[in-house]
Design an enzyme around this catalytic site. Structure first.
Site, PDB file in Angstrom:
ATOM      1  N   ASP B 225       1.031  -0.939  -0.350  1.00  0.00           N
ATOM      2  CA  ASP B 225      -0.043   0.132  -0.172  1.00  0.00           C
ATOM      3  C   ASP B 225       0.644   1.317  -0.183  1.00  0.00           C
ATOM      4  O   ASP B 225       2.147   1.508  -0.780  1.00  0.00           O
ATOM      5  CB  ASP B 225      -1.366  -0.035   1.072  1.00  0.00           C
ATOM      6  CG  ASP B 225      -2.001   1.212   1.034  1.00  0.00           C
ATOM      7  OD1 ASP B 225      -3.385   0.456   0.565  1.00  0.00           O
ATOM      8  OD2 ASP B 225      -1.993   2.177   1.681  1.00  0.00           O
ATOM      9  N   TYR B 369      -2.917  11.241   0.610  1.00  0.00           N
ATOM     10  CA  TYR B 369      -3.288  11.214  -0.713  1.00  0.00           C
ATOM     11  C   TYR B 369      -3.575  12.941  -1.076  1.00  0.00           C
ATOM     12  O   TYR B 369      -3.355  12.520  -2.487  1.00  0.00           O
ATOM     13  CB  TYR B 369      -5.238  10.506  -0.533  1.00  0.00           C
ATOM     14  CG  TYR B 369      -5.656   9.070  -0.301  1.00  0.00           C
ATOM     15  CD1 TYR B 369      -4.853   8.172  -1.359  1.00  0.00           C
ATOM     16  CD2 TYR B 369      -5.339   8.719   1.343  1.00  0.00           C
ATOM     17  CE1 TYR B 369      -5.326   7.024  -0.753  1.00  0.00           C
ATOM     18  CE2 TYR B 369      -5.424   7.218   1.920  1.00  0.00           C
ATOM     19  CZ  TYR B 369      -5.361   6.298   0.461  1.00  0.00           C
ATOM     20  OH  TYR B 369      -5.508   4.804   0.903  1.00  0.00           O
ATOM     21  N   HIS B 421      -4.854  -7.744   0.383  1.00  0.00           N
ATOM     22  CA  HIS B 421      -3.907  -6.673   0.707  1.00  0.00           C
ATOM     23  C   HIS B 421      -3.268  -5.938   1.712  1.00  0.00           C
ATOM     24  O   HIS B 421      -2.600  -5.367   1.668  1.00  0.00           O
ATOM     25  CB  HIS B 421      -5.039  -5.596   0.402  1.00  0.00           C
ATOM     26  CG  HIS B 421      -4.389  -3.846   0.036  1.00  0.00           C
ATOM     27  ND1 HIS B 421      -3.584  -3.125  -0.833  1.00  0.00           N
ATOM     28  CD2 HIS B 421      -5.099  -3.075   0.889  1.00  0.00           C
ATOM     29  CE1 HIS B 421      -3.789  -1.763  -0.948  1.00  0.00           C
ATOM     30  NE2 HIS B 421      -4.136  -1.480   1.053  1.00  0.00           N
TER      31      HIS B 421
END
Lengths: 430, 443
Positions: B225, B369, B421
């Protein structure tokens, strides 16, 4: 011409009776529409909303107990609604804001509920004194509600008191979209703009209107354009302040590419607005479109709800920021909090978001409307529809005007201008 | 080879002292002043390079307040579908809240965290929190492991023992690692940046500084990630001492494929079956990343996840993987109270969420982000040695062909048959085996 069917006299009589009922004290008054408990009959019931003191106290308590994030890292609003704005809003909301004021304003208006397709539909219904007023159904959007339209009711229904002539009069129907405000929350799938459009036609028919027009912005535009496509008997035309006009090549280029080179000044202005919107501001709509249920925080945190609602298009978000900085333009602090508080008290943060999930329609693409359409293009709208695109999107364009001020919440921000637009837009259909 | 610089002996001595300090009673330890700020208070940070011991100690008040808020949750009505297609279902959230607000015990998580030596050191004005566990074996390879969103150091706890103490976990002495697990800036117990610029590039530089400060002359880096972005950036920056990286979310997508994905066009012609499958997984992934787009554009607007525990929990749970949204391993963990074989449990999910809540990092974590303006899965041009493990539940299964093109010095590539993930969290044993195998050629 008369816009009333023969059954209207009866309905008017019963409306008057129920209106009287709706003004008696709270315990006897009809409560907010509860989805599920809805009946299938076509009765039109009076409606008044009065929230309990406990719920208002709970709201204030929650606002005061807000757990805040750290301050944004920038000195502008490019990371979202600024902490200082939200803290000013919270301070005013918890200490000075009075929901009872707008509750009284709403209670002074004739409001009704009627069940259509299993969901209770709430609406304001105000008739003009003039007998041949043109009926109009006005639909709000997200993050709006019937609060957006309160300022245009009197100018439209009582034009002679607001710079108009008797010939400008409208009968007004302002529904709450299913899942919004005082309408029921759908518990089943399928309440997309097409369905809502069909329901609005049933509502107007139920109210006895043989001929009418429809108006909307945001979701109200989507619903009005769907009505225009469905062409229910009686719909003469629509007016929209957020028309779907984007030519295919523009939509394609927005998905990733340079703007076409042959744009006029108006079209370039619209392109820049759209490019900005899709690059920086469409996130809220995508999230609600795909994962509305995940937004639990909207139901549990008043400040979370308020920030989410304030952070719509850039122009209105900046305007609201200025309002909480003490400037007065278009909207007041009370206007903004009336709307947010309505969402909070009706617990409709998530149910309203579901409309984005339900709708599969492109926001701004032409839908193929062929009936008469009137368009007002406000400069601070998500995009200001250029005349050439608008003429192409609506072959039966009866009115187009580009305004000098006003944004996404046109009726709310610029009620006088909006009223003039509606009068001018529909003049040819009377 | 020895991975320690000459100054390392001194540092190790200091660390040992610091660990001892950190294990004495709370009053004397470097306990957080208030939940969230921990020892790392941005702004007050000094510019010195000292490494301070850190212990996780949350005041009772914060835990009482959390339970009160959970109990007071105002709920939306039920979704109008019978699956997860509108988001995390109401029944799931209510069941989780019911446990979280009553029987869930954060103190157990605190004990787990405090079982490991934790430290804070200031880098570029920001306090960086990290777990640092030395192997009992002298020539262990130093490894810095970076978590992602919506993760934290909680993701990596189960791999510490297998990596640092391999002989007790099916490995050999020469499989040993010294492990450094930092909290990313804005996450967990690290400080929250107060200015812009803490993207993966900056973090990568800070991690190199951290490893140098710990006295490691040679080391490797691992991540998934956001951790994968950070290690890719480290790979690009190639700081002195970085031997290689391992990633479980490799960025391998060729430029033409990436362009087709971004513009929504058809897949380029000539893809192999494996590539075509990856393309389809990526198409699906890009339909499930609205959370990322929103945090990338308007992180500050998420006031609700700072103010509502259930709002935060739902937001963190709704991360997708190849098997679903929420990720299949996370969704199934909500029904698992104990696990003998390392699969995620409800407590682990809540440990992670509660860490976000108590450190008030829902919004500060989202800002990463916003900071990052680059591409997601596109090949970044890393030319140092790279090892890749492809887990079946990851956003996309990187084909060997793309991986070889993206990482010309690919030293290891393996497709494993389970895990998603959150690989280290979901499959700690398998993950540890992969790390051992991946870096073996570099020892």
């Amino acid at each position: 011409m008369s816009f009333l069917t023969t059954s209207t006299a009866m309905l008017l009589a019963s409306s008057a009776a129920v209106l009287a009922v709706s003004l008696i004290p709270t315990p006897l008054v009809a409560q907010p529409a509860t989805a599920g408990a809805a009946t299938e009959d076509a009765a039109i019931r009076p409606f008044t909303f009065r929230v309990s003191d406990e719920e208002l106290a709970d709201l204030k308590r929650r606002i005061k107990a807000t757990k805040w994030p750290s301050r944004e890292l920038v000195v502008d609003d490019t990371q979202g609604v600024r902490l200082a704005t939200m803290q000013k809003l919270a301070d005013y909301w918890a200490s000075q804001y009075d929901w009872r004021k707008v509750e009284a304003r709403l209670a002074a208006l004739p409001q009704f509920v009627t069940n259509i397709d299993g969901v209770d539909i709430h609406f304001i219904h105000v008739k003009a004194k003039e007998p041949n007023a043109l009926p109009v159904i006005i639909t709000h959007g997200w993050p709006g509600s019937i609060i957006e339209q309160l300022k245009v009711i009197d100018p439209l229904t009582n034009p002679t008191a607001h710079g108009g002539t008797a010939a400008d009069a409208f009968d007004i129907v302002i529904p709450s979209i299913p899942g919004y405000g005082f309408s029921g929350k759908p518990t089943e799938l399928g309440w997309d703009p097409q369905h809502i459009a069909r329901v609005w036609a049933v509502l107007m028919d139920r109210l006895g209107y043989k001929k009418y027009v429809a108006q909307g912005g945001d979701w109200g535009d989507a619903i009005s354009e769907q009505m225009a496509l469905q062409k229910p008997a009686g719909l003469l035309g629509i007016h929209t302040n957020m028309p779907g006009t984007l030519p295919d090549n523009i939509s394609a280029a927005l998905a990733g590419g340079p703007p076409p080179t042959d744009l006029s000044a108006d079209e370039k202005y619209a392109w820049d607005q759209l490019d900005f919107f899709y690059k920086h501001r469409v996130g809220y709509a995508q999230e609600m479109g795909n994962r509305p249920q995940t937004l639990y925080a909207l139901e549990d945190s008043p400040i979370g709800l308020a920030a989410w609602m304030l952070d719509h298009d850039a122009a209105s978000q900046k305007l609201i920021g200025r309002v909480f900085d003490g400037q007065s333009e278009g909207l007041t602090r009370d206007d903004i909090l009336d709307n947010v508080t309505l969402y909070w008290l009706t617990n409709t943060g998530v149910s309203s978001a579901r409309l984005f999930w339900e709708s599969k329609l492109a926001f701004f693409a032409p839908k193929g409307v062929t009936i008469p359409v009137a368009v007002s293009a406000f400069p601070d709208e998500i995009y200001t529809a250029p005349r050439r695109w608008t003429e192409k999107a609506f072959p039966n364009l009866i009115y187009y005007n580009r305004l000098g001020k006003g944004g996404h919440f046109a009726a709310w921000e610029q009620p006088e201008l909006f009223t003039q637009e509606i009068r001018a837009a529909f003049k040819s259909l009377r | 080879m020895s991975f320690l610089t000459t100054s390392a002996a001194m540092l190790l001595a200091t660390s040992a002292t610091a660990v001892a300090v950190s294990l004495i009673p709370v009053g004397l330890a470097a306990a957080p002043a208030t939940p969230g700020t921990a020892a790392a208070t941005p702004g007050k940070a000094t510019e010195d390079t000292a490494i301070h011991p850190f212990r996780t100690v949350i005041p009772d008040d914060a835990l009482v307040d959390l339970r009160r808020r959970i109990a007071m949750t105002r709920w939306p009505d039920k979704e109008t579908v019978t699956d997860q297609s509108q988001g995390v279902p109401l029944a799931t959230m209510k069941e989780l809240a019911s446990y979280w607000g009553t029987d869930y015990d954060w103190r157990k998580a605190e004990v787990k965290l405090n079982a490991y030596p934790q430290f804070v050191t200031n880098i570029d004005g920001l306090d960086i929190h990290f777990i640092h566990v030395h192997s009992p074996h002298p020539n262990a390879m130093p490894l810095i492991v970076t978590h992602g969103w919506p993760g934290s150091i909680v993701e990596q706890l189960k791999i510490i023992e297998p990596l640092t103490n391999p002989t007790a976990h099916g490995g050999r002495v020469e499989d040993a690692f010294d492990v450094v697990i930092p909290s990313m800036p804005g996450y967990g117990f690290s400080g929250k940046p107060t200015g812009t610029g803490w993207g993966p590039e900056h973090m990568a530089r800070a991690w190199a500084e951290l490893m140098q400060r710990l006295g490691y002359s040679h080391y490797v880096a691992q991540g998934g990630d956001w951790g994968a972005f950070v290690v890719d950036q480290m790979g690009l920056q190639a700081p002195a001492g970085l031997l290689a990286i391992h990633t479980n979310m490799p960025a391998t997508v060729p430029a033409d494929v990436d362009k087709a994905l971004q513009t929504g066009g058809p897949a380029p012609s000539g893809l192999s079956a494996e590539e075509q499958r990856a393309y389809e997984q990526l198409v699906r992934t890009f339909k499930q990343v609205d959370y990322a787009r929103l945090m990338g554009s308007r992180p500050q607007t998420l006031y609700g996840i700072a103010d509502s525990p259930v709002g935060l929990a739902a937001w963190l749970l709704d991360h997708n993987d190849a098997d679903g949204q929420p990720a299949a391993a996370v969704a199934s963990a909500l029904n698992r109270t104990t696990s003998a074989t390392g699969e995620l449990t409800r407590d682990e999910i809540l440990d992670n969420i509660t860490l976000y809540w108590l450190t008030n990092t829902g919004v500060s974590a989202s800002r990463l982000y916003w900071e990052y303006k680059g591409g997601f899965f596109n090949a970044k041009g890393v030319s140092i040695p790279v090892a890749v493990t492809v887990f079946p539940g990851e956003q996309y299964q990187a084909p060997r062909s793309w991986t070889e093109r993206a990482y010309p010095k690919l030293i290891y590539y393996n497709r494993v048959d389970k895990g998603g993930h959150f690989a280290a969290w979901e499959q700690p044993e398998l993950f540890a085996q992969e790390i051992r195998a991946a870096f073996r050629p570099l020892r």
